[in-house]
Design a protein around this motif. Structure first.
Motif, PDB file in Angstrom:
ATOM      1  N   GLU A   1     -42.209 -28.367  -3.255  1.00 46.58           N
ATOM      2  CA  GLU A   1     -43.483 -27.775  -2.840  1.00 46.58           C
ATOM      3  C   GLU A   1     -43.761 -28.094  -1.380  1.00 46.58           C
ATOM      4  O   GLU A   1     -43.407 -29.161  -0.897  1.00 46.58           O
ATOM      5  CB  GLU A   1     -44.681 -28.340  -3.636  1.00 46.58           C
ATOM      6  N   ASN A   2     -44.451 -27.179  -0.707  1.00 41.11           N
ATOM      7  CA  ASN A   2     -45.012 -27.502   0.607  1.00 41.11           C
ATOM      8  C   ASN A   2     -46.344 -28.224   0.411  1.00 41.11           C
ATOM      9  O   ASN A   2     -46.874 -28.268  -0.694  1.00 41.11           O
ATOM     10  CB  ASN A   2     -45.232 -26.222   1.435  1.00 41.11           C
TER      11      ASN A   2
ATOM     12  N   ILE B   1     -43.048 -19.300   0.982  1.00 36.48           N
ATOM     13  CA  ILE B   1     -43.770 -18.018   0.949  1.00 36.48           C
ATOM     14  C   ILE B   1     -45.223 -18.288   0.537  1.00 36.48           C
ATOM     15  O   ILE B   1     -46.146 -17.690   1.068  1.00 36.48           O
ATOM     16  CB  ILE B   1     -43.114 -17.042  -0.065  1.00 36.48           C
TER      17      ILE B   1
ATOM     18  N   LEU C   1     -39.015 -26.354   3.755  1.00 39.51           N
ATOM     19  CA  LEU C   1     -38.638 -24.986   3.429  1.00 39.51           C
ATOM     20  C   LEU C   1     -39.799 -24.108   3.899  1.00 39.51           C
ATOM     21  O   LEU C   1     -40.958 -24.447   3.648  1.00 39.51           O
ATOM     22  CB  LEU C   1     -38.451 -24.828   1.910  1.00 39.51           C
TER      23      LEU C   1
ATOM     24  N   ARG D   1     -35.702 -14.241   2.695  1.00 38.80           N
ATOM     25  CA  ARG D   1     -35.303 -15.647   2.789  1.00 38.80           C
ATOM     26  C   ARG D   1     -33.948 -15.880   2.117  1.00 38.80           C
ATOM     27  O   ARG D   1     -33.146 -16.694   2.579  1.00 38.80           O
ATOM     28  CB  ARG D   1     -36.384 -16.540   2.175  1.00 38.80           C
TER      29      ARG D   1
ATOM     30  N   ARG E   1     -36.511 -36.932   3.810  1.00 38.24           N
ATOM     31  CA  ARG E   1     -36.027 -35.566   3.812  1.00 38.24           C
ATOM     32  C   ARG E   1     -34.836 -35.510   4.781  1.00 38.24           C
ATOM     33  O   ARG E   1     -34.746 -36.321   5.708  1.00 38.24           O
ATOM     34  CB  ARG E   1     -37.173 -34.683   4.299  1.00 38.24           C
TER      35      ARG E   1
ATOM     36  N   GLU F   1     -42.530 -32.627   2.883  1.00 40.14           N
ATOM     37  CA  GLU F   1     -43.015 -31.845   1.745  1.00 40.14           C
ATOM     38  C   GLU F   1     -42.684 -32.561   0.440  1.00 40.14           C
ATOM     39  O   GLU F   1     -42.072 -33.629   0.444  1.00 40.14           O
ATOM     40  CB  GLU F   1     -42.396 -30.440   1.769  1.00 40.14           C
TER      41      GLU F   1
HETATM   42  N1  PPE Z   1     -40.303 -26.663  -0.583  1.00 39.93           N
HETATM   43  C1  PPE Z   1     -39.273 -26.771  -1.443  1.00 39.93           C
HETATM   44  C2  PPE Z   1     -38.275 -27.849  -1.241  1.00 39.93           C
HETATM   45  C3  PPE Z   1     -39.180 -25.877  -2.506  1.00 39.93           C
HETATM   46  O1  PPE Z   1     -38.161 -25.985  -3.368  1.00 39.93           O
HETATM   47  C4  PPE Z   1     -40.155 -24.874  -2.672  1.00 39.93           C
HETATM   48  C5  PPE Z   1     -40.068 -23.911  -3.818  1.00 39.93           C
HETATM   49  C6  PPE Z   1     -41.204 -24.794  -1.735  1.00 39.93           C
HETATM   50  C7  PPE Z   1     -41.227 -25.708  -0.696  1.00 39.93           C
HETATM   51  C8  PPE Z   1     -42.240 -23.716  -1.791  1.00 39.93           C
HETATM   52  O2  PPE Z   1     -41.702 -22.469  -1.398  1.00 39.93           O
HETATM   53  P1  PPE Z   1     -42.267 -21.097  -1.970  1.00 39.93           P
HETATM   54  O3  PPE Z   1     -41.921 -21.042  -3.410  1.00 39.93           O
HETATM   55  O4  PPE Z   1     -41.575 -20.044  -1.171  1.00 39.93           O
HETATM   56  O5  PPE Z   1     -43.725 -21.101  -1.748  1.00 39.93           O
HETATM   57  N2  PPE Z   1     -39.568 -24.478  -5.013  1.00 39.93           N
HETATM   58  C9  PPE Z   1     -39.154 -23.628  -6.095  1.00 39.93           C
HETATM   59  C10 PPE Z   1     -38.741 -24.284  -7.379  1.00 39.93           C
HETATM   60  C11 PPE Z   1     -38.192 -25.609  -7.403  1.00 39.93           C
HETATM   61  C12 PPE Z   1     -37.517 -25.858  -8.714  1.00 39.93           C
HETATM   62  O6  PPE Z   1     -36.657 -25.052  -9.088  1.00 39.93           O
HETATM   63  O7  PPE Z   1     -37.855 -26.862  -9.339  1.00 39.93           O
HETATM   64  C13 PPE Z   1     -40.268 -22.697  -6.547  1.00 39.93           C
HETATM   65  O8  PPE Z   1     -41.432 -23.054  -6.432  1.00 39.93           O
HETATM   66  O9  PPE Z   1     -39.926 -21.633  -7.062  1.00 39.93           O
END
Ligand code: PPE
Length: 308
Positions: A198-199, A221, A218, A61, A149, A194
């Protein structure tokens, strides 16, 4: 003293730099025009030592985000992998958050970024529960944000670019000042996207729903992890457009993210979700995720990268 739990070293373009010296020039392109892409990854302590969760997917990513922004990362994925492993070891951490960032450095100002060097830094530190310690069991109270968003053709949400977090900060600040833990943003078409970092997942009548990729999200993962685990547990998971009011009538709602892991949502706009506490599907998914990241069950997906 800083709020962040400082470690010893930060990796900067090939060098281990003492934490306090990891600096860039104030006229670096990134400071003015948000020309950076980044990742957030967690490493967990297991019986077989420290393991990084879904490292390759995060790395993929990071390169995808850079590609969208026409940035060429001056290190190979193997080099960044070795740098990260070495960094965790030199900092003596057995569980940590990992923040690789690729940014445009100092050379010239003006929007055109092409002449500014692309630089890379990686930091690791201990980071606890993102939305508070009790959040994982008690759940959080959230609001629907008055901020939307960004649309896909403005700031592409699929890229994890720092600029997107200007929007995220508007959402987060509003929520915090109104007394909520987090905000949920709607898209310009008023469907659900979202949280600020976070999702989002929703459970109703035994089925699991999450906003589709075209919902200004986003591609998380953890989102992918939860979809995979939920299907293994026998649930139907539907990626679709979700109207706002579906939030209020959900049986369960939860956030997913590297930092937030799986965090239950107990109310939206003061309307209790389901029973107003963590639901059984959320709990089952949390247990499954935590067992995997802690190496307590077999890693059938090859999601753990052991650093030793
Ligand atoms: N949406 C957004 C906008 C986002 O920033 C994150 C991670 C997610 C979804 C979830 O994605 P994933 O981590 O791949 O499952 N947000 C990061 C931190 C935000 C921050 O720095 O504050 C994280 O969870 O690491």
């Amino acid at each position: 003293m800083a709020g962040i739990k400082e470690a010893k070293y930060i990796w900067m373009s090939g060098k281990m730099v003492p934490w306090q010296d990891a600096k860039i020039h104030v006229l670096s392109h990134v400071v003015h025009y948000a020309s950076a892409v980044f990742e957030g990854v967690r490493a967990y302590k297991t019986k077989k030592g420290t393991a990084i969760f879904r490292w390759e997917d995060h790395l993929r990513r990071l390169y995808d985000s850079a590609k969208i922004y026409r940035m060429e990362i001056p290190f190979s994925p193997e080099e960044l992998t070795q740098a990260t492993i070495q960094l965790i070891k030199e900092n003596g951490l057995d569980s940590c958050y990992i923040r690789p960032i690729v940014y445009r450095g100092y050379y010239d100002l003006g929007v055109n970024p092409f002449k500014c060097p692309v630089e890379v830094a990686i930091a690791v530190w201990e980071w606890g529960a993102y939305l508070g310690e009790e959040a994982l069991t008690q759940g959080v109270d959230v609001m629907v944000s008055s901020w939307n968003r960004m649309a896909h053709n403005t700031f592409p949400p699929m890229a994890k670019a720092t600029g997107n977090y200007a929007n995220a900060q508007l959402i987060k600040m509003e929520a915090v000042l109104y007394g909520f833990a987090e905000g949920i943003a709607l898209n310009p078409d008023n469907t659900v996207s979202e949280g600020s970092g976070e999702n989002l997942f929703l459970v109703r009548n035994g089925k699991i729903y999450t906003p589709a990729l075209e919902s200004g999200i986003l591609p998380g993962i953890t989102r992918d992890t939860v979809i995979t685990l939920a299907r293994e547990l026998g649930y139907e998971v539907i990626e679709t457009l979700i109207p706002r009011e579906m939030l209020y009538i959900a049986d369960e709602l939860f956030f997913t993210g590297t930092a937030a892991e799986i965090t239950p949502i107990r109310s939206v706009d003061k309307i209790p979700i389901g029973t107003g506490s963590r639901g059984p599907v959320t709990k089952a998914l949390q247990e499954k995720l935590f067992a995997i990241v802690r190496g307590e069950v077999e890693d059938t997906h090859g999601w753990l990268l052991y650093i030793d």
